[in-house]
Design a protein around this motif. Structure first.
Motif, PDB file in Angstrom:
ATOM      1  N   LYS A 284       0.839  -1.187   0.000  1.00 28.96           N
ATOM      2  CA  LYS A 284       0.000   0.000   0.000  1.00 28.96           C
ATOM      3  C   LYS A 284       0.878   1.242   0.000  1.00 28.96           C
ATOM      4  CE  LYS A 284      -3.257   3.042   0.951  1.00 28.96           C
ATOM      5  NZ  LYS A 284      -4.214   3.534  -0.068  1.00 28.96           N
ATOM      6  N   ALA A 285       0.709   2.088  -1.012  1.00 30.34           N
ATOM      7  CA  ALA A 285       1.488   3.315  -1.120  1.00 30.34           C
ATOM      8  C   ALA A 285       0.880   4.403  -0.237  1.00 30.34           C
ATOM      9  CB  ALA A 285       1.529   3.780  -2.567  1.00 30.34           C
TER      10      ALA A 285
ATOM     11  N   LEU B 216      -2.621  -4.013  14.826  1.00 23.32           N
ATOM     12  CA  LEU B 216      -3.847  -4.622  14.319  1.00 23.32           C
ATOM     13  C   LEU B 216      -4.886  -4.687  15.428  1.00 23.32           C
ATOM     14  CD1 LEU B 216      -5.181  -6.149  11.890  1.00 23.32           C
ATOM     15  CD2 LEU B 216      -4.209  -8.246  12.856  1.00 23.32           C
ATOM     16  N   ALA B 217      -6.109  -4.192  15.148  1.00 24.54           N
ATOM     17  CA  ALA B 217      -7.211  -4.253  16.107  1.00 24.54           C
ATOM     18  C   ALA B 217      -8.530  -4.075  15.358  1.00 24.54           C
ATOM     19  CB  ALA B 217      -7.066  -3.175  17.181  1.00 24.54           C
ATOM     20  N   ARG B 218      -9.579  -4.760  15.825  1.00 24.84           N
ATOM     21  CA  ARG B 218     -10.924  -4.652  15.244  1.00 24.84           C
ATOM     22  C   ARG B 218     -10.915  -4.913  13.746  1.00 24.84           C
ATOM     23  NH1 ARG B 218     -14.398  -1.404  18.327  1.00 24.84           N
ATOM     24  NH2 ARG B 218     -15.987  -2.068  16.835  1.00 24.84           N
ATOM     25  N   GLY B 219     -10.034  -5.804  13.288  1.00 25.58           N
ATOM     26  CA  GLY B 219      -9.967  -6.116  11.870  1.00 25.58           C
ATOM     27  C   GLY B 219      -9.353  -5.031  11.014  1.00 25.58           C
ATOM     28  N   ILE B 220      -8.681  -4.080  11.649  1.00 29.95           N
ATOM     29  CA  ILE B 220      -8.051  -2.969  10.937  1.00 29.95           C
ATOM     30  C   ILE B 220      -6.547  -2.971  11.213  1.00 29.95           C
ATOM     31  CG2 ILE B 220      -7.855  -0.458  10.767  1.00 29.95           C
ATOM     32  CD1 ILE B 220     -10.384  -1.455   9.494  1.00 29.95           C
TER      33      ILE B 220
ATOM     34  N   ASP C  19      -7.382  -2.826   5.307  1.00 28.98           N
ATOM     35  CA  ASP C  19      -7.820  -4.215   5.373  1.00 28.98           C
ATOM     36  C   ASP C  19      -6.567  -5.088   5.414  1.00 28.98           C
ATOM     37  OD1 ASP C  19      -8.424  -6.914   4.325  1.00 28.98           O
ATOM     38  OD2 ASP C  19     -10.450  -6.120   4.104  1.00 28.98           O
ATOM     39  N   PRO C  20      -6.384  -5.920   6.457  1.00 30.40           N
ATOM     40  CA  PRO C  20      -5.145  -6.695   6.556  1.00 30.40           C
ATOM     41  C   PRO C  20      -5.001  -7.767   5.476  1.00 30.40           C
ATOM     42  CG  PRO C  20      -6.674  -7.317   8.292  1.00 30.40           C
ATOM     43  CD  PRO C  20      -7.254  -6.116   7.618  1.00 30.40           C
ATOM     44  N   ASP C  21      -6.127  -8.171   4.850  1.00 32.47           N
ATOM     45  CA  ASP C  21      -6.068  -9.200   3.810  1.00 32.47           C
ATOM     46  C   ASP C  21      -5.641  -8.647   2.457  1.00 32.47           C
ATOM     47  OD1 ASP C  21      -6.945 -11.110   5.631  1.00 32.47           O
ATOM     48  OD2 ASP C  21      -9.057 -10.754   5.155  1.00 32.47           O
ATOM     49  N   SER C  22      -6.088  -7.415   2.155  1.00 32.10           N
ATOM     50  CA  SER C  22      -5.882  -6.880   0.811  1.00 32.10           C
ATOM     51  C   SER C  22      -5.092  -5.584   0.758  1.00 32.10           C
ATOM     52  CB  SER C  22      -7.238  -6.640   0.149  1.00 32.10           C
ATOM     53  OG  SER C  22      -7.953  -5.613   0.844  1.00 32.10           O
TER      54      SER C  22
END
Length: 415
Positions: free
Chosen positions: A166-167, A178-182, A196-199
């Motif tokens: 991510k630029a 990382l917390a609450r999926g962020i 988004d930790p996946d993408s």
């Protein structure tokens, strides 16, 4: 002119025994960059040296040639025993991160390195496009790391395969949380990005108040609800993890940006946030509201570069000064409980804790272990020559450390 062909014996020297050397014409020598002594006195002056890798510099008078010579010192009964040493592609500025049977390190040549914790053998190496000040975060089978190339990078933790990047608009010296999926990461562009930790897709962004010091570089902390980030604009920020909204912001030592809470990473524990600021201040705030609980200064080496760590009812932190002090204060009041003196200047390195012990690095390659009970010095070991600015890891009785020597080491500590 050519340097003299001076040599020392390649065999390890027992502490307290003189160094065997061929130094024809040399008149003085010193250990590890300290004051010069008459040659014979320096060669005999090994009794106070910790075990490990030292540098004896000989010279022929004040204006004569200098020659640095490596000397390994052994010390009987030392509580730190080397397990392995591994070459890295670059020096290490960040925190050493163990995870399972792996060890992750970011390097100043832009590499992310994964080692086998047991042997130090390289498992894989990945690259970014510029140097890495950022500390790796390992979560969900991925490892995330920022780079001065302006991106946050995500790699497969098992294989090192790049997953996404991510630029941002500035160099990423800071480290993610990382917390609450962020996944939150601060950038040199004055923004904090929630991803988004996946993408790597952007979910939110927070912009610090505009200034030429809106820049964060330390490791972000989280209590699972908020992210806590110190910045060079004197601000300690708390952001809601799910939305990125500002929960609170507190100024620390606001007279100049140089006294910001930007180098030592904040610590959150038990409903409180602890942060050091470079104007010789150690702070405690309520984590939810940001209300100040206490603020203290040090009468000796100052607070500021090293990040605090809470251990039970205490907070432990390194201090900047000639004594290489590690300080312990009460977590509820900030009252000083003890001071340990390592004897060697500490910069960015923060305490790494295991059971009743804390390990920390000094700039001149010295690793120290102190007792959390009373601050007594338990053991020291000198690592390969190179600035020790990183934070070691201390797990299962083993200290893992890396310096600007382009080396990582593991040492077994005997309690």
């Amino acid at each position: 002119s050519a340097k003299p062909a001076w040599t020392v014996s390649g065999a390890p020297v027992e502490a307290g025994q003189p160094v065997a050397a061929r130094l024809a014409g040399a008149t003085e020598a010193r250990w590890n960059g300290r004051d010069f002594q008459p040659l014979e006195a320096a060669l005999a002056d090994t009794g106070g040296l910790p075990a490990g890798q030292h540098v004896l510099t000989a010279r022929a008078g004040e204006d004569g040639p200098w020659v640095p010579l490596p000397v390994v010192i052994r010390r009987r009964g030392t509580r730190l025993q080397p397990l392995w040493e591994t070459e890295l592609p670059g020096g290490v500025m960040s925190h050493v991160r163990p995870h399972g049977d792996r060890l992750f390190l970011s390097c100043m040549d832009g590499s992310l390195v994964c080692l086998d914790r047991r042997t130090g053998a390289a498992v894989w190496t990945a690259r970014t496009e510029d140097y890495c000040h950022s500390t790796p975060l390992v979560a969900g089978g991925r490892v995330y790391v920022g780079s001065a190339d302006g991106r946050l990078h995500a790699f497969d933790a098992r294989t090192g395969e790049r997953l996404w990047r991510k630029a941002t608009g500035g160099p990423v010296y800071a480290s993610p949380a990382l917390a609450r999926g962020i996944l939150a990461i601060a950038s040199g562009d004055g923004r904090v990005y929630g991803l988004d930790p996946d993408s790597g897709a952007e979910r939110w962004r927070y912009e610090m108040p505009s200034s030429n010091t809106a820049f964060a570089q330390s490791v972000a902390a989280t209590d699972g609800e908020r992210f806590y980030i110190g910045a060079w604009d004197n601000g300690l920020y708390a952001l809601d993890a799910a939305s990125g909204r500002l929960a609170w912001r507190r100024l620390c030592c606001a007279t100049t940006f140089a006294y910001s809470p930007a180098i030592g990473s904040p610590c959150v524990d038990g409903g409180f946030v602890y942060a050091s600021a470079n104007g010789n201040r150690l702070f405690c705030f309520e984590a939810e509201t940001g209300e100040p609980v206490w603020e203290v200064s040090s009468p000796g080496d100052k607070y500021g570069h090293s990040g605090p760590v809470r251990v039970g009812d205490r907070v432990v932190v390194g201090c900047l000064g000639d004594n290489g002090e590690v300080r312990c204060v009460r977590a509820d009041t900030g009252q000083e409980l003890w001071v340990a003196k390592t004897g060697s200047v500490i910069y960015d390195s923060s305490p790494a804790v295991w059971r009743d012990w804390a390990a920390i690095g000094s700039v001149d390659s010295l690793l120290s272990v102190v007792s959390l009970k009373d601050g007594s010095l338990a053991a020291q070991h000198r690592l390969p020559q190179g600035h020790f600015l990183s934070t070691p890891a201390f797990e299962d009785g083993v200290v893992y450390a890396a310096t600007f020597s382009n080396r990582a080491v593991a040492l077994r500590f005997r309690p």
